[in-house]
Design an enzyme around this catalytic site. Structure first.
Site, PDB file in Angstrom:
ATOM      1  N   LYS A  16      -8.294  -9.971   3.213  1.00 57.69           N
ATOM      2  CA  LYS A  16      -8.503  -9.082   4.357  1.00 57.69           C
ATOM      3  C   LYS A  16      -8.971  -7.710   3.877  1.00 57.69           C
ATOM      4  CE  LYS A  16      -5.885  -6.280   6.692  1.00 57.69           C
ATOM      5  NZ  LYS A  16      -6.910  -5.240   6.943  1.00 57.69           N
ATOM      6  N   GLU A  60       0.217  -2.717  -5.556  1.00 56.90           N
ATOM      7  CA  GLU A  60      -0.353  -1.574  -6.254  1.00 56.90           C
ATOM      8  C   GLU A  60      -0.344  -0.431  -5.250  1.00 56.90           C
ATOM      9  OE1 GLU A  60      -2.412   1.097  -7.297  1.00 56.90           O
ATOM     10  OE2 GLU A  60      -4.223  -0.125  -7.495  1.00 56.90           O
ATOM     11  N   GLU A  65       6.367  13.152  -2.224  1.00 59.11           N
ATOM     12  CA  GLU A  65       6.991  11.832  -2.313  1.00 59.11           C
ATOM     13  C   GLU A  65       8.435  11.864  -1.832  1.00 59.11           C
ATOM     14  OE1 GLU A  65       6.478  13.707  -4.839  1.00 59.11           O
ATOM     15  OE2 GLU A  65       8.019  13.509  -6.368  1.00 59.11           O
TER      16      GLU A  65
HETATM   17  P1  NAD Z   1      -2.415   1.165   4.467  1.00 60.33           P
HETATM   18  O1  NAD Z   1      -1.432   0.866   3.425  1.00 60.33           O
HETATM   19  O2  NAD Z   1      -1.993   1.128   5.892  1.00 60.33           O
HETATM   20  O3  NAD Z   1      -3.683   0.167   4.358  1.00 60.33           O
HETATM   21  C1  NAD Z   1      -4.000  -0.669   3.259  1.00 60.33           C
HETATM   22  C2  NAD Z   1      -4.273  -2.075   3.746  1.00 60.33           C
HETATM   23  O4  NAD Z   1      -3.081  -2.614   4.330  1.00 60.33           O
HETATM   24  C3  NAD Z   1      -5.344  -2.185   4.833  1.00 60.33           C
HETATM   25  O5  NAD Z   1      -6.091  -3.366   4.636  1.00 60.33           O
HETATM   26  C4  NAD Z   1      -4.521  -2.324   6.104  1.00 60.33           C
HETATM   27  O6  NAD Z   1      -5.205  -2.977   7.143  1.00 60.33           O
HETATM   28  C5  NAD Z   1      -3.350  -3.142   5.625  1.00 60.33           C
HETATM   29  N1  NAD Z   1      -2.144  -3.034   6.461  1.00 60.33           N
HETATM   30  C6  NAD Z   1      -1.737  -1.985   7.229  1.00 60.33           C
HETATM   31  N2  NAD Z   1      -0.585  -2.290   7.860  1.00 60.33           N
HETATM   32  C7  NAD Z   1      -0.244  -3.542   7.486  1.00 60.33           C
HETATM   33  C8  NAD Z   1       0.842  -4.409   7.809  1.00 60.33           C
HETATM   34  N3  NAD Z   1       1.802  -4.035   8.645  1.00 60.33           N
HETATM   35  N4  NAD Z   1       0.874  -5.625   7.238  1.00 60.33           N
HETATM   36  C9  NAD Z   1      -0.093  -6.023   6.379  1.00 60.33           C
HETATM   37  N5  NAD Z   1      -1.150  -5.245   6.049  1.00 60.33           N
HETATM   38  C10 NAD Z   1      -1.225  -4.019   6.589  1.00 60.33           C
HETATM   39  O7  NAD Z   1      -3.077   2.556   4.148  1.00 60.33           O
HETATM   40  P2  NAD Z   1      -3.720   3.606   5.204  1.00 60.33           P
HETATM   41  O8  NAD Z   1      -2.910   3.724   6.440  1.00 60.33           O
HETATM   42  O9  NAD Z   1      -5.154   3.263   5.358  1.00 60.33           O
HETATM   43  O10 NAD Z   1      -3.555   4.955   4.395  1.00 60.33           O
HETATM   44  C11 NAD Z   1      -2.317   5.648   4.434  1.00 60.33           C
HETATM   45  C12 NAD Z   1      -1.984   6.215   3.081  1.00 60.33           C
HETATM   46  O11 NAD Z   1      -1.873   5.171   2.132  1.00 60.33           O
HETATM   47  C13 NAD Z   1      -3.029   7.128   2.485  1.00 60.33           C
HETATM   48  O12 NAD Z   1      -2.933   8.426   2.965  1.00 60.33           O
HETATM   49  C14 NAD Z   1      -2.713   7.040   1.033  1.00 60.33           C
HETATM   50  O13 NAD Z   1      -1.687   7.935   0.720  1.00 60.33           O
HETATM   51  C15 NAD Z   1      -2.259   5.623   0.868  1.00 60.33           C
HETATM   52  N6  NAD Z   1      -3.304   4.737   0.334  1.00 60.33           N
HETATM   53  C16 NAD Z   1      -3.179   4.352  -0.952  1.00 60.33           C
HETATM   54  C17 NAD Z   1      -4.161   3.536  -1.507  1.00 60.33           C
HETATM   55  C18 NAD Z   1      -4.088   3.117  -2.932  1.00 60.33           C
HETATM   56  O14 NAD Z   1      -5.115   2.817  -3.520  1.00 60.33           O
HETATM   57  N7  NAD Z   1      -2.908   3.039  -3.523  1.00 60.33           N
HETATM   58  C19 NAD Z   1      -5.244   3.102  -0.742  1.00 60.33           C
HETATM   59  C20 NAD Z   1      -5.316   3.481   0.601  1.00 60.33           C
HETATM   60  C21 NAD Z   1      -4.321   4.304   1.114  1.00 60.33           C
END
Ligand code: NAD
Ligand code: NW8
Length: 518
Positions: free
Chosen positions: A194, A270, A401
């Protein structure tokens, strides 16, 4: 990246009149969503809609899992294929990505806002190298024979786990896709992936290349959709054997919980970091200034590896801050498709607002704003590279954090973990031991960096840092051969390198009783 090279000699983006692939990819075919719903994807540089994409939900994920299960069953073409042919297919896909490299880099830039040359040179290069690295492993994955007691002999065999789910973030859509898909396929698994709802386009183009490369149907399935629907169905699916996730800590916790409550599927995570850099007075100062700044603002600061806490030895602190400001002035903010641009917009309004709020809190709590600190223009998602100095450890930008974990455990709300924006926070320290303690004072442990010309000191300090990666006199130095992953709450498991193979295989021990001994 483009310094000194005339723009005409650099690779150019392609003119994308229409995006070719916008549907759900299952069994090497394009499907509309069962619900009939689609969702738009936007260009963060202009705010314009790029196209609508079919929105996968639980039923579409079920369909993808069925295809992936059928494709991994014993006797299927994928399972019968010899290991070296699996490797050939991965190389074939890498060849096709090289052919379509400009198009893929253009789509990545349109969807994420990252500068085109970064898409072209970093994301595409890393993606292709990751594929070729795991292509090479495909026929080199094997067990051992073990000298056991009495009249037994035992051998181990590395088998695929089965159907592997992957949930991808929006900051490196193509690269994170490859970090998960390449080792999974190398080990003989099938996948349901996804992409993030903000950035589905390059993943879908890869679907077309998967088919063209000649992978059997069902080996790779791509389900664009939202987290709480498509993502959650992967995490809690009863017929997915493993899930790999990159993203926020809060969602990482939900993924592990969903695994525990469904079928105990294997989980690798990760997640974020509040990554420390320690800069000693004996370092190559210009190198340290440039690398830590790139570490903080690369990809508009939207990296899990972002250098968010920079500790500088007191005697060079002022000079370090002065030079960091000079270096920041050279960053070129502009249209991500222009090869001269080195800094683009943030991914979304939500991220933009969160970052601006954190910058404001930094100002209010008394950190010194040395550079930037504002949005660029009106109604855009651009934020100036920003430098804070004199930041005390108790402030919110430094301790985000702790602040967040507190929020998470009290009301479950998500304020995001890292700043995840182009913000550099510079602290000063007096003693080595103090720097190490402050660097380790975090729930996270993803990466850290040490800048010094003393080999002795570099090795002593790297031994003391509680992070999965320690960079010495460099930053963001990632390689397909080198394992990557977090200590503490930065995650579980390792991606890349030989270590990642263990995350995508089960070990079977076969023990044989010998009736005759000589
Ligand atoms: P997120 O964790 O919500 O999104 C990452 C992935 O998880 C996306 O594909 C999303 O659709 C999916 N996802 C979201 N909710 C889910 C659920 N309940 N069950 C399964 N999958 C789910 O990240 P975000 O909301 O786009 O960003 C928020 C914060 O996360 C950012 O501000 C940043 O601090 C952090 N972030 C970290 C990374 C990284 O590389 N470690 C990447 C993106 C965001
Ligand atoms: C896999 C990745 C890379 C690679 C090179 C340069 C700068 C930044 C990144 C990077 C194989 C080979 C090369 C980078 C990528 C992802 C994150 C942070 C930084 N990767 N690179 Cl999360």
């Amino acid at each position: 990246m483009a310094e000194g090279i005339p723009a005409l000699l650099l690779p150019q983006p392609v003119k994308v009149h229409e995006v070719r692939h916008t549907k759900i990819f299952i069994n090497n075919e394009w499907h509309t969503s069962i619900s009939g719903r689609t969702f738009p994807t936007f260009n963060p540089a202009t705010g314009a809609k790029i196209c609508d994409v079919e929105e996968a939900d639980k039923e579409d994920v079920d369909k993808a899992v069925q295809a992936a299960r059928a494709a991994e069953q014993r006797g299927s073409p994928w399972r019968r294929m010899d290991a070296s042919s699996r490797g050939r297919l991965l190389h074939q896909l890498a060849d096709l990505m090289e052919r379509d490299r400009r198009l893929l880099a253009t789509l990545e830039t349109l969807d994420t806002g990252k500068p085109f040359l970064q898409s072209f040179f970093i994301d595409l290069d890393g993606s292709i190298k990751t594929l070729r690295y795991y292509a090479g492993w495909a026929d080199k994955i094997h067990g051992k024979s073990l000298p056991v007691d009495e009249s037994f002999m035992c051998f181990t065999k590395h088998e695929p786990v089965g159907v592997c789910g992957a949930i991808i973030p929006w900051n490196f859509p193509l690269l994170m896709f490859m970090w998960k898909m390449a080792p999974a396929l190398s080990c003989g698994n099938t996948v349901v992936i996804k992409p993030a709802e903000q950035t589905p386009l390059t993943a879908l183009h890869i679907g077309a290349l998967i088919k063209e490369a000649g992978f059997p149907p069902g080996v790779v399935n791509i389900v664009p959709g939202f987290g709480p629907t498509a993502g959650a169905s992967i995490a809690s699916h009863m017929d997915i054997d493993k899930v790999a996730f990159t993203g926020s800590t809060e969602i990482g916790q939900l993924i592990k919980e969903a695994s525990a409550k469904s079928n105990l599927k294997r989980v690798t995570l990760e997640l974020g970091g509040k990554n420390p850099c320690i800069v000693f007075a004996d370092c190559d100062l210009q190198l340290a200034v440039e690398e830590t700044q790139k570490g903080a603002v690369y990809n508009q600061g939207q990296c899990c590896t972002a250098a968010s806490r920079i500790f500088v030895e007191e005697s060079i602190y002022e000079e370090f801050v002065r030079r960091s400001i000079e270096t920041a002035k050279k960053i070129v903010i502009g249209d991500p498709l222009d090869p001269q641009t080195s800094h683009g917009p943030q991914i979304s309004r939500q991220q933009f607002d969160k970052i601006m709020d954190l910058i404001e809190s930094g100002k209010e709590e008394g950190a010194r704003l040395e550079y930037g600190g504002s949005a660029v223009g009106e109604k855009t998602l651009y934020i100036q590279p920003t430098i804070f100095s004199g930041v005390k450890d108790h402030m919110r930008i430094a301790k985000e954090e702790v602040y967040n974990l507190f929020q998470f455990t009290t009301d479950g709300s998500d304020t995001g973990m890292e700043i995840f924006g182009p913000v550099q926070c510079i602290f000063s320290f007096k003693r080595q031991q103090e720097a190490i303690e402050r660097a380790n004072n975090s729930k996270y442990g993803l990466v850290s960096a040490v800048f010094t010309t003393s080999m002795d000191r570099a090795l002593t300090v790297s031994a003391a840092l509680e992070t999965g990666t320690v960079w010495i006199n460099c930053y963001n130095a990632l390689h397909a051969q080198t394992p990557f992953g977090g200590y503490k709450m930065s995650g579980n498991g390792r991606e890349l390198g030989e270590y990642a193979l263990a995350e995508y295989s089960e070990v079977k021990a076969v023990t044989i009783k010998l009736s005759e001994t000589l």
